[in-house]
Write an enzyme that holds these catalytic residues in place. Structure first.
Site, PDB file in Angstrom:
ATOM      1  N   GLY A   1       0.835  -1.192   0.000  1.00  0.00           N
ATOM      2  CA  GLY A   1       0.000   0.000   0.000  1.00  0.00           C
ATOM      3  C   GLY A   1       0.867   1.237   0.000  1.00  0.00           C
ATOM      4  O   GLY A   1       1.963   1.238  -0.578  1.00  0.00           O
ATOM      5  N   GLU A   2       0.371   2.305   0.616  1.00  0.00           N
ATOM      6  CA  GLU A   2       1.041   3.606   0.744  1.00  0.00           C
ATOM      7  C   GLU A   2       1.578   4.155  -0.572  1.00  0.00           C
ATOM      8  O   GLU A   2       2.551   4.884  -0.609  1.00  0.00           O
ATOM      9  CB  GLU A   2       2.139   3.568   1.805  1.00  0.00           C
ATOM     10  N   ALA A   3       0.941   3.788  -1.693  1.00  0.00           N
ATOM     11  CA  ALA A   3       1.307   4.247  -3.039  1.00  0.00           C
ATOM     12  C   ALA A   3       2.677   3.771  -3.478  1.00  0.00           C
ATOM     13  O   ALA A   3       3.258   4.312  -4.418  1.00  0.00           O
ATOM     14  CB  ALA A   3       1.222   5.774  -3.151  1.00  0.00           C
TER      15      ALA A   3
END
Length: 341
Positions: A307-309
């Site tokens: 996640g978290e780009a």
């Protein structure tokens, strides 16, 4: 666009979506014409050629360029985290936001590598969504406001936006959204997320099924589904995708949760994600299933599920390479190289 978040409503969001601009056909044609003259066999750069055309088409300019990429990470908490669906407590969301701020997360390093601007948006971390097995996760007003907040991430001057999220239990919310939007059960869509297995994974699937049963009456309206089963950060991602389309800014979508949030729009407009590319296929099993449903081919398949780009930030240099090859390569005429007869 919306200037005042307090005035955001689903009706206003639907009005904006109905006004989505289409592809810039002139930029597409000019890009295709130049591509055919570059010093290489036709199609020799494969998907890089497709990406250059896509960038030009949605930036509305030729040649395309990536000078000011932005990575936007939205963070929110979920009421269902209290139901044992995650390997980590909800407090980790705020702790990770601090880690982003201090430069210690993976996405910080990937943004440095890509020379990208990182913005982290905290969204009511002390006020998680409601437990969607009991009531709607968010109200319509809360959802529309979160969407409007997400729209603010796409500022003038940004020429590529990478979207990602952070939120304990948001793979549970994402799986529930995917099931409501595209069909299936909790077992079909639930994955390990932060690392749950066995009985805990079964519990996650059960929670999803409870949410689906509770909100079945909302399934004819994708925005109502987003409110019933989503979260602040997921609604913000949906809003950012809307703003990017209106501002002619191409989008890189990160993993499962981000792609689900964006896919809400497909139920309102089947062309709504034409300005989006999925950066990578997450190891979260629901992501591959989702990509098949929406017809998107990811750029990378690296087994990532952070996640978290992170996956989106990793792909910025690939898009920049596509743009630079298109704009910087010489044509056959400029290089004095004989073309194909």
């Amino acid at each position: 666009m919306l200037d005042n978040r307090s005035m955001a409503t689903f009706a206003e969001m639907r009005r904006i979506i109905a006004e989505f601009p289409g592809p810039d056909q002139a930029a597409a044609a000019e890009t295709a014409a130049r591509e055919g003259q570059l010093t290489k066999p036709a199609g020799a750069l494969g998907r890089l050629e497709e990406l250059a055309a896509w960038l030009a088409t949605w930036q509305g300019r030729t040649p395309p360029a990536i000078n000011h990429p932005r990575v936007a990470v939205f963070a929110g908490n979920h009421g269902v985290a209290e139901l044992g669906v995650s390997a980590f407590p909800a407090a980790v969301t705020k702790q990770m936001v601090l880690n982003f701020t201090h430069g210690g997360a993976a996405v910080n390093q990937l943004c440095k590598n890509a020379d990208a601007d990182l913005r982290v948006y905290e969204m009511s971390l002390d006020e998680p969504t409601q437990d969607f097995t009991q009531r709607s996760a968010l109200s319509e007003i809360e959802t529309a406001r979160a969407m409007a907040y997400g729209m603010m991430a796409v500022e003038p001057g940004v020429d590529l936006v990478c979207l990602g999220e952070m939120g304990i239990a948001n793979t549970t919310a994402a799986a529930a959204l995917a099931a409501a939007l595209f069909g299936g059960t909790g077992t079909d869509w639930a994955g390990p997320g932060t690392g749950v297995h066995g009985a805990q994974l079964s519990r996650k699937a059960e929670v999803i099924d409870l949410g689906l049963a509770k909100h079945k009456a909302s399934f004819n309206d994708p925005l109502a589904i987003l409110a019933a089963l989503g979260g602040h950060e997921l609604a913000a991602i949906t809003g950012a995708v809307i703003a990017a389309r209106m501002g002619r800014v191409p989008v890189l979508l990160d993993g499962f949760a981000t792609t689900v949030a964006a896919s809400v729009l497909l139920k309102l407009d089947p062309t709504a994600l034409d300005h989006c590319v999925v950066a990578h296929c997450s190891a979260e099993p629901g992501h591959r299933r989702l990509l098949e449903k929406i017809g998107k081919k990811p750029l990378l398949d690296f087994g990532m599920r952070l996640g978290e780009a992170s996956g989106a930030a990793l792909c910025i240099p690939i898009l920049r390479a596509a743009a630079l090859c298109h704009s910087g390569m010489a044509t056959f005429a400029e290089a004095g190289v004989s073309g194909k007869d």
